[in-house]
Design a protein around this motif. Structure first.
Motif, short mmCIF file in Angstrom:
data_model
loop_
_atom_site.label_atom_id
_atom_site.label_comp_id
_atom_site.label_asym_id
_atom_site.label_seq_id
_atom_site.Cartn_x
_atom_site.Cartn_y
_atom_site.Cartn_z
N UNK A 25 16.77 43.58 9.08
CA UNK A 25 17.27 42.20 9.16
C UNK A 25 18.02 41.95 10.46
N UNK A 26 18.64 42.99 11.01
CA UNK A 26 19.44 42.77 12.21
C UNK A 26 18.62 42.91 13.47
N UNK B 100 4.53 33.62 7.55
CA UNK B 100 5.09 32.26 7.49
C UNK B 100 6.51 32.31 6.95
N UNK B 101 6.70 33.11 5.89
CA UNK B 101 8.05 33.22 5.32
C UNK B 101 9.03 33.77 6.36
N UNK B 102 8.59 34.77 7.13
CA UNK B 102 9.48 35.34 8.16
C UNK B 102 9.77 34.33 9.26
N UNK B 103 8.74 33.58 9.67
CA UNK B 103 8.93 32.54 10.69
C UNK B 103 10.07 31.62 10.28
N UNK B 104 10.03 31.18 9.01
CA UNK B 104 10.99 30.17 8.58
C UNK B 104 12.31 30.77 8.16
N UNK B 105 12.32 32.03 7.73
CA UNK B 105 13.61 32.67 7.48
C UNK B 105 14.42 32.64 8.76
N UNK B 106 13.72 32.90 9.86
CA UNK B 106 14.39 32.89 11.16
C UNK B 106 14.78 31.47 11.57
N UNK B 107 13.87 30.50 11.37
CA UNK B 107 14.18 29.11 11.71
C UNK B 107 15.44 28.64 10.98
N UNK B 108 15.55 28.99 9.69
CA UNK B 108 16.63 28.47 8.85
C UNK B 108 17.90 29.32 8.91
N UNK C 71 9.72 45.99 5.54
CA UNK C 71 10.21 46.24 6.90
C UNK C 71 11.28 45.21 7.29
N UNK C 72 11.01 43.94 7.00
CA UNK C 72 11.97 42.91 7.39
C UNK C 72 13.26 43.04 6.58
N UNK D 202 11.21 42.80 13.98
CA UNK D 202 10.64 42.17 12.79
C UNK D 202 9.54 41.18 13.21
N UNK D 203 9.81 40.39 14.24
CA UNK D 203 8.82 39.42 14.71
C UNK D 203 7.59 40.13 15.27
N UNK D 204 7.83 41.21 16.00
CA UNK D 204 6.68 41.96 16.54
C UNK D 204 5.82 42.50 15.41
N UNK D 205 6.48 43.03 14.37
CA UNK D 205 5.73 43.51 13.20
C UNK D 205 4.92 42.40 12.56
#
Lengths: 323, 268
Positions: free
Chosen positions: B229-230, A153-161, B224-225, B235-238
């Motif tokens: 970061x780039x 969830x945190x990664x989802x929103x890190x990307x959204x923001x 990993x993320x 990252x999404x696949x992981x």
């Protein structure tokens, strides 16, 4: 269980107790035997429950007592600990950084508790109104965030923001370039941005809770409201809302304590920053315990959090039952 | 407002809300399949991203750690829940007037309240950075809910079946395994699902206790993320790899998940 068994034994005794002495003796004999058997069962029960109780005691109860003990010391985790009395508790309310966590929690409560409950009520009302097709799909979608791992969830929103993320791109697409920003890196916007993640995660859970509660509201109440000419909005405030008081109390307790305890989302998205603008007690605890060890301070934060959670639960339960 | 427009508005509002929920997930899945490092959606679906992420993040190791922890916690936790629930729900327990409330209190105690002494005590015992340490904590913290959940299930069984089994000379063990448990499988399955999800999704406990080779999948994903970061697409696949086990279970058992989470909430 024990009450009904005792009741059966009493009625047995009064039934034949008066008629003959032998009857009384038999009853007493039976009673003696059953209570003996019950005691044996209860001893076996203790034996059965013992492994779980033992691990629970060692891993939860004993450390809880130790947390209290630690909280009265200043300790860096390596050198000798020094007794400081209530200093760690005082600094929670006097140290500006630690105190700011409480202010942040108050903002988070709006996003973790107030908004999800409002949205949960709205979606539950819409989903239960009439038996329309397709409602199971909405329920499935709204509940989905509940089962996602907090890291994801945190990664989802890190990307959204993110500065080049979907939210900013959407803003640019409609010509609102002036509003684009690095949401999680902004002193003003980081806390609401993180808070909205909580709203996104929690409202589906509130919704399901309210749908379950609404199913136990008597349908006659709705019929009566419709007869009186109430529309969907009046019906909601007159029938659904009062009928869900218990569920709202549960939702409030869970979501407010979740706001107070927020860690995973914050730690992965912002680490409490920028500055201390998204610092929560749990993040402060983690830093004090494991980053720049001030172990006593960390323990005190843990104890304060536990007490606050308990108080919140008790107060909300009391208030919701009294009215 | 007519019934027809009411119905229309109903669908409109729900659909808007659903789109808001789905939007982040959808862009994430699109990013995971994108050939573009920035994760911009593309029609050219790169299923190979999952393989690249799996090998780059050495997920085989962290997923094995997570799976080991989760399976042990679920197995032991379920046995303890059955034993405890049977004891408190059917047999009775010596001192249960004190013991049961003490167990209920455990459902209110959060990890934050005990993590500090746990860590420093386990460190002196050499249990930090071991799977055993984390497994013990998961199991211990799961006992209150397990006992509470299974006790309710045992009490819902008709008492008659225990009484007649007792007449036939069945001991408590036999009554538990050959009479009660087969009748309780729905409650057991729900408990297994919930404890699988809670253990698999844990982040805080494994962040504190496990490092390096012993990292769980959730913590490894966080690391990993940070490194990638780039490379948003990897990252999404992981992320999808780590979320997959619970997601698959949710798709299959959504009803049990939802009702179980509710019952878990109402405990308090």
């Amino acid at each position: 269980m024990s009450i009904t068994q005792a009741g059966a034994a009493v009625s047995l005794e009064t039934d034949d107790g008066g008629s003959a002495a032998t009857g009384a003796i038999i009853t007493r004999y039976r009673k003696g035997r059953t209570s003996h058997a019950r005691r044996r069962a209860r001893m076996a029960g203790l034996l059965f429950a013992a492994p779980g109780l033992l691990i629970y005691g060692v891993v939860v109860l004993w450390p809880l007592v130790q947390s209290l003990q630690y909280s009265f010391y200043e300790w860096d985790g390596i050198t000798a600990a020094v007794w400081v009395g209530f200093d760690n508790y005082l600094s929670f309310f006097t140290d500006p950084v630690l105190r700011s966590t409480l202010g942040n929690v108050l903002v988070l409560i709006v996003f973790f508790a107030v908004l999800p409950i409002a949205l949960g009520l709205l979606s539950a009302a819409l989903i239960t109104a009439g038996k329309r097709p397709g409602m199971a799909i909405y329920r499935w979608i709204f509940f989905l965030p509940q089962v996602l791992t907090s890291v994801v969830i945190a990664l989802l929103f890190k990307r959204m923001y993110a500065p080049e993320g979907p939210i900013n791109e959407a803003l640019r697409a409609v010509g609102l370039d002036a509003l684009t920003k690095n949401w999680l890196g902004d002193f003003t916007w980081a806390l609401p941005a993180v808070g909205l993640i909580g709203t996104w995660v929690t409202f589906g859970f509130c919704m399901v809770l309210f749908i379950a509660g609404a199913s136990s509201i008597a349908p006659e109440l709705y019929e009566a409201a419709r007869m009186d000419g109430a529309g969907p909005v009046r019906e909601f405030f007159a029938v659904t809302l009062p009928g869900l008081r218990g569920q709202i109390a549960v939702a409030l307790t869970l979501t407010i304590t979740a706001a107070l305890r927020a860690f995973d989302l914050i730690w992965i998205t912002t680490r409490g920053g920028p500055g201390t603008s998204t610092l929560t007690p749990a993040v402060a605890l983690y830093k004090a315990a494991f980053v720049n060890p001030d172990v006593g301070q960390a323990a005190a934060i843990g104890v304060v959090m536990a007490i606050l959670c308990l108080v919140i639960a008790v107060v909300i339960t009391r208030v919701s039952e009294k009215e | 407002m007519s019934l027809r427009s009411e119905k229309l508005w109903n669908y409109v509002i729900l659909t808007v809300m659903a789109l808001i929920v789905v939007w982040p997930v959808g862009t994430f899945i699109a990013a995971a399949l994108s050939p573009d490092r920035a994760g911009r959606p593309s029609a050219d679906l790169q299923w190979g991203n999952f393989v690249t992420a799996w090998t780059n993040a050495e997920f085989s190791r962290s997923m094995t750690v997570s799976l080991t922890i989760t399976v042990v916690v679920v197995l032991v936790g379920t046995v303890l829940a059955l034993l405890g629930g049977y004891a408190f729900g059917v047999l009775g327990v010596v001192g249960d007037r004190v013991l049961f409330p003490v167990i209920l209190v455990g459902m209110m105690i959060s990890l934050e309240a005990i993590i500090v002494p746990l860590y420093y005590q386990f460190r002196t015992l050499g249990l930090t950075d071991t799977l055993l340490g984390v497994i013990l904590i998961h199991i211990g913290m799961g006992v209150p809910f397990g006992v509470f959940w299974m006790r309710a299930a045992f009490r819902a069984l008709p008492r008659g079946i225990f009484e007649s089994a007792e007449m036939d000379g069945a001991g408590p063990m036999r009554m538990l395994w050959s009479i009660a448990v087969p009748n309780l499988m729905p409650a057991v399955y729900t408990f297994i699902l919930l404890s699988f999800m809670w253990t698999w999704n844990d982040y805080f406990l494994s962040l504190v206790f496990l490092h390096g080779d012993n990292q769980t999948a959730t913590v490894a994903l966080g690391v990993f993320q940070g490194k990638f970061v780039t490379q948003i697409n990897l990252m999404a696949a992981g992320g999808l790899i780590v979320a997959a086990p619970v997601l698959i279970l949710y798709v299959i058992f959504q009803r049990k998940f939802i009702s179980g989470m509710l019952a878990g909430a109402i405990k308090e």
